[in-house]
Design an enzyme around this catalytic site. Structure first.
Site, PDB file in Angstrom:
ATOM      1  N   ASP A  38       0.853  -1.187   0.000  1.00  0.00           N
ATOM      2  CA  ASP A  38       0.000   0.000   0.000  1.00  0.00           C
ATOM      3  C   ASP A  38       0.887   1.235   0.000  1.00  0.00           C
ATOM      4  O   ASP A  38       1.996   1.223   0.546  1.00  0.00           O
ATOM      5  CB  ASP A  38      -0.981  -0.002   1.179  1.00  0.00           C
ATOM      6  CG  ASP A  38      -0.306   0.048   2.534  1.00  0.00           C
ATOM      7  OD1 ASP A  38      -0.007   1.161   3.020  1.00  0.00           O
ATOM      8  OD2 ASP A  38      -0.084  -1.028   3.129  1.00  0.00           O
ATOM      9  N   ASP A  94      -9.680   3.428   6.583  1.00  0.00           N
ATOM     10  CA  ASP A  94      -8.500   3.380   7.450  1.00  0.00           C
ATOM     11  C   ASP A  94      -8.841   4.133   8.723  1.00  0.00           C
ATOM     12  O   ASP A  94      -8.873   5.364   8.751  1.00  0.00           O
ATOM     13  CB  ASP A  94      -7.321   4.023   6.709  1.00  0.00           C
ATOM     14  CG  ASP A  94      -6.051   4.104   7.555  1.00  0.00           C
ATOM     15  OD1 ASP A  94      -6.060   3.625   8.702  1.00  0.00           O
ATOM     16  OD2 ASP A  94      -5.051   4.665   7.048  1.00  0.00           O
ATOM     17  N   GLU A 108      -7.711   4.476  12.563  1.00  0.00           N
ATOM     18  CA  GLU A 108      -6.613   4.147  13.471  1.00  0.00           C
ATOM     19  C   GLU A 108      -6.296   5.354  14.343  1.00  0.00           C
ATOM     20  O   GLU A 108      -7.068   6.303  14.409  1.00  0.00           O
ATOM     21  CB  GLU A 108      -5.387   3.694  12.680  1.00  0.00           C
ATOM     22  CG  GLU A 108      -4.913   4.702  11.640  1.00  0.00           C
ATOM     23  CD  GLU A 108      -3.679   4.233  10.871  1.00  0.00           C
ATOM     24  OE1 GLU A 108      -2.677   3.935  11.526  1.00  0.00           O
ATOM     25  OE2 GLU A 108      -3.732   4.164   9.624  1.00  0.00           O
TER      26      GLU A 108
END
Length: 286
Positions: A88, A177, A179
């Site tokens: 990624d 995503d 986090e």
């Protein structure tokens, strides 16, 4: 993890940390009057100098505590299956030499598309189209800022700026995503219930717009702290677990297996799809 080895970012990380430390010394993480977020000290040491700089796995730590015997056995069982390698990338990799990664056996790539409701990766077109053109199965991801705007608004921003999906067999569903906050409090100032609701709003809107369930990228520690380890998404959304170690470790509640595993960032973020190439292509097709 306090990462300085990210490709093309080591010098920038040091310079950014020095500059921003001088201008924000003694101050708590805050947002400027223009609305631009200020990175935390931890984020600055990872090379994040301003809003938009965040990347998948920015806070990962490869020196986590050793798993218990049961955890190690469970992880070994998961990791025993055929794994398909990929990477990624984000703006930090710039124009990527995709032919080189293809020759190394990388079969898929995920590319950062957006962050919040204002940022777009300036290298997105080269990275997203370049990976596709060499033969990789590709997808895109959105770095969530749950304190910035609603999950619905961020899903729309993502879909409208690179996060769409098509049934061409080479486009993977988009990734949320979610986090550690590089600009402030670990859980973005949200309660566990509010965070769960935010994720639900994003994933619901993404599915309404694309017909696919978004992949959720996170760590077990963040998920437990900030959602109360909810199992709400395990039956619908594929899991991308982040853990820089030899095993993926204990998974968040609701998931009995991972779909993707980010296991290293050296020399670029390294990932596995939990299955063979045919399985990866089935995921792309939906």
């Amino acid at each position: 993890m306090k990462r300085s080895r990210r490709h093309r970012a080591a010098t920038l990380a040091a310079a950014a940390a020095t500059l921003l430390a001088a201008t924000t010394a003694g101050a708590a993480p805050s947002t400027a009057s223009s609305g631009a977020p200020h990175p935390t000290d931890h984020a600055q040491r990872a090379g994040i100098a301003r809003g938009g700089d965040a990347f998948m796995g920015w806070s990962q730590d490869s020196t986590t505590a050793a798993p218990t015997q049961k955890q190690a056995a469970d992880a070994s069982t998961l990791a025993a299956a055929t794994q398909t390698p990929g990477i990624d990338v984000s703006k930090w990799q710039g124009n990527v030499d995709w032919a080189s990664y293809w020759s190394q056996g990388k079969k898929f790539a995920y590319v950062k598309a957006t962050e919040g409701t204002t940022y777009q990766n300036p290298y997105f077109a080269q990275q997203y189209n370049g990976s596709y053109n060499v033969g990789m199965v590709r997808g895109s991801y959105h770095f969530a800022l749950p304190d910035n705007s609603s999950g619905t608004a961020q899903a729309d921003w993502f879909v409208d700026h690179g996060g769409g999906w098509s049934a061409d067999g080479k486009t993977l569903p988009g990734v949320l995503d979610i986090e550690y906050d590089p600009y402030g409090a670990t859980c973005y100032g949200l309660s566990q219930a509010a965070m769960t609701s935010w994720i639900a709003a994003f994933t619901s809107r993404y599915k309404a717009r694309t017909g696919r369930d978004a992949v959720i990228y996170s760590t077990t520690s963040w998920w437990t702290t900030c959602t109360g380890n909810t199992s709400q998404f395990g039956a619908t959304n594929p899991l991308w677990i982040a853990r820089y170690n030899t095993t993926p470790g204990t998974l968040p509640a609701g998931w009995s297996y991972y779909t993707f595993w980010q296991y290293s960032d050296n020399p670029v973020d390294q990932d596995y799809f939990n299955g063979d190439l045919a399985g990866l292509q089935r995921l792309a097709l939906g």
